[in-house]
Design a protein around this motif. Structure first.
Motif, mmCIF file in Angstrom:
data_model
loop_
_atom_site.group_PDB
_atom_site.id
_atom_site.type_symbol
_atom_site.label_atom_id
_atom_site.label_comp_id
_atom_site.label_asym_id
_atom_site.label_seq_id
_atom_site.Cartn_x
_atom_site.Cartn_y
_atom_site.Cartn_z
ATOM 1 N N THR A 53 0.808 -1.197 0.034
ATOM 2 C CA THR A 53 -0.046 0.149 0.028
ATOM 3 C C THR A 53 0.890 1.202 -0.271
ATOM 4 O O THR A 53 2.029 1.197 0.614
ATOM 5 C CB THR A 53 -0.888 -0.134 1.289
ATOM 6 N N TYR A 54 0.235 2.369 -0.572
ATOM 7 C CA TYR A 54 0.856 3.501 -0.729
ATOM 8 C C TYR A 54 -0.136 4.875 -0.731
ATOM 9 O O TYR A 54 -0.941 4.657 -1.717
ATOM 10 C CB TYR A 54 2.038 3.953 -1.902
ATOM 11 N N ASN A 55 -0.111 5.482 0.275
ATOM 12 C CA ASN A 55 -0.996 6.630 0.337
ATOM 13 C C ASN A 55 -2.578 5.997 0.018
ATOM 14 O O ASN A 55 -3.288 6.641 -0.556
ATOM 15 C CB ASN A 55 -0.712 7.635 -0.673
ATOM 16 N N ARG A 56 -2.948 5.016 0.815
ATOM 17 C CA ARG A 56 -4.454 4.521 0.811
ATOM 18 C C ARG A 56 -5.297 4.921 2.028
ATOM 19 O O ARG A 56 -6.131 4.034 2.459
ATOM 20 C CB ARG A 56 -4.278 3.139 0.628
ATOM 21 N N ALA A 57 -4.783 5.820 2.944
ATOM 22 C CA ALA A 57 -5.620 6.055 4.155
ATOM 23 C C ALA A 57 -7.031 6.208 3.875
ATOM 24 O O ALA A 57 -7.894 5.936 4.617
ATOM 25 C CB ALA A 57 -4.857 7.408 4.764
ATOM 26 N N TYR A 58 -7.459 7.009 2.684
ATOM 27 C CA TYR A 58 -8.765 7.191 2.569
ATOM 28 C C TYR A 58 -9.599 6.004 2.128
ATOM 29 O O TYR A 58 -10.874 6.131 2.237
ATOM 30 C CB TYR A 58 -9.108 8.278 1.560
ATOM 31 N N ILE A 59 -8.873 4.887 1.962
ATOM 32 C CA ILE A 59 -9.969 3.703 1.349
ATOM 33 C C ILE A 59 -9.457 2.211 2.030
ATOM 34 O O ILE A 59 -10.458 1.278 1.924
ATOM 35 C CB ILE A 59 -9.799 3.321 0.019
ATOM 36 N N LEU A 60 -8.482 2.307 2.940
ATOM 37 C CA LEU A 60 -8.034 1.019 3.743
ATOM 38 C C LEU A 60 -9.137 0.604 4.465
ATOM 39 O O LEU A 60 -9.338 -0.664 4.642
ATOM 40 C CB LEU A 60 -6.973 1.311 4.509
ATOM 41 N N ILE A 107 -0.156 -9.785 6.088
ATOM 42 C CA ILE A 107 0.621 -8.609 6.121
ATOM 43 C C ILE A 107 0.785 -7.596 5.017
ATOM 44 O O ILE A 107 0.284 -7.681 3.806
ATOM 45 C CB ILE A 107 2.102 -9.522 5.591
ATOM 46 N N ILE A 108 0.960 -6.375 5.650
ATOM 47 C CA ILE A 108 0.824 -5.397 4.882
ATOM 48 C C ILE A 108 1.971 -4.254 4.978
ATOM 49 O O ILE A 108 2.444 -3.847 5.844
ATOM 50 C CB ILE A 108 -0.553 -4.307 5.499
ATOM 51 N N VAL A 109 2.573 -4.102 3.773
ATOM 52 C CA VAL A 109 3.745 -3.220 3.325
ATOM 53 C C VAL A 109 3.330 -1.946 3.102
ATOM 54 O O VAL A 109 2.718 -1.784 1.902
ATOM 55 C CB VAL A 109 4.746 -3.824 2.504
ATOM 56 N N ASP A 110 3.730 -1.035 4.051
ATOM 57 C CA ASP A 110 3.334 0.435 3.664
ATOM 58 C C ASP A 110 4.996 0.804 3.043
ATOM 59 O O ASP A 110 5.697 1.256 3.519
ATOM 60 C CB ASP A 110 3.188 0.966 5.040
ATOM 61 N N ASP A 111 4.474 1.280 1.730
ATOM 62 C CA ASP A 111 5.769 1.537 0.693
ATOM 63 C C ASP A 111 6.029 2.910 0.980
ATOM 64 O O ASP A 111 5.880 3.674 -0.023
ATOM 65 C CB ASP A 111 5.563 1.100 -0.487
ATOM 66 N N ASN A 142 -1.749 9.480 6.253
ATOM 67 C CA ASN A 142 -2.031 8.805 7.395
ATOM 68 C C ASN A 142 -2.209 7.304 7.506
ATOM 69 O O ASN A 142 -2.799 6.600 8.306
ATOM 70 C CB ASN A 142 -3.318 9.278 7.807
ATOM 71 N N THR A 143 -1.860 6.854 6.355
ATOM 72 C CA THR A 143 -1.832 5.162 5.887
ATOM 73 C C THR A 143 -0.980 4.300 7.164
ATOM 74 O O THR A 143 -1.737 3.489 7.674
ATOM 75 C CB THR A 143 -1.254 4.705 4.483
ATOM 76 N N LEU A 144 0.168 4.783 7.574
ATOM 77 C CA LEU A 144 0.748 3.963 8.514
ATOM 78 C C LEU A 144 0.255 4.072 9.811
ATOM 79 O O LEU A 144 -0.200 2.912 10.699
ATOM 80 C CB LEU A 144 2.301 4.552 8.602
#
Length: 160
Positions: free
Chosen positions: A13-20, A38-42, A47-49
């Protein structure tokens, strides 16, 4: 080989705070419960992390990995290298999965002795082709878990 879980669900994931939250709710509704996620914040800059850390605190099966931005392929192979499931399922940050999805996939894989079972083969193939071409040692075919781990070691080298 002994595995901790039956399935490792994996999400780059990258910059998906709005939809996670949509994906999180759909994963939590899975009728098949023997999985890790397992979720890898790239390297997200939104605010994703923070959202992912909240999920991890709510469910011990969730493992969040934060890395410097390196692209989706690198994030995918990082996730594969961390997987403890005997099966690996890819789920993107903007996906929604039906409650019965993984139960049906595993039941059919066992029933018909299927090694690979992709719900979205076309999406995987697009990414896989880029990897095959980049490292030049692979040909497009089905790879087992040990081979994928070896490949992920080649592609993912953490910065010291």
């Amino acid at each position: 080989m002994n595995y901790k879980y039956k399935i490792t669900l994996f999400t780059p994931t990258y910059n998906r705070a709005y939809i996670l939250d949509n994906l999180y709710r759909s994963v939590q509704r899975q009728t098949f419960r023997d999985f890790e996620w397992i979720i890898v914040d790239d390297g997200s800059t939104d605010n994703t992390l923070n959202i992912l850390k909240r999920y991890q605190n709510e469910d011990s099966r969730i493992k969040v990995i934060h890395q410097e931005n390196g692209g989706v392929t690198r994030a995918r192979f990082r996730g594969i290298s961390e997987a403890t499931g005997s099966w690996i399922g890819f789920v993107d940050g903007d996906d929604y999965i039906e409650p019965e999805m993984y139960r049906i996939l595993i039941d059919n894989a066992v029933k018909y002795d299927i090694f690979v079972d992709f719900a979205k083969l076309d999406n995987f193939k697009k990414n896989a082709d880029a990897v095959f071409e980049k490292i030049g040692i692979l040909t497009p075919r089905v790879y087992d878990r040990a081979e994928l781990k070896r490949i992920s070691t080649i592609l993912y080298t953490p910065k010291q």
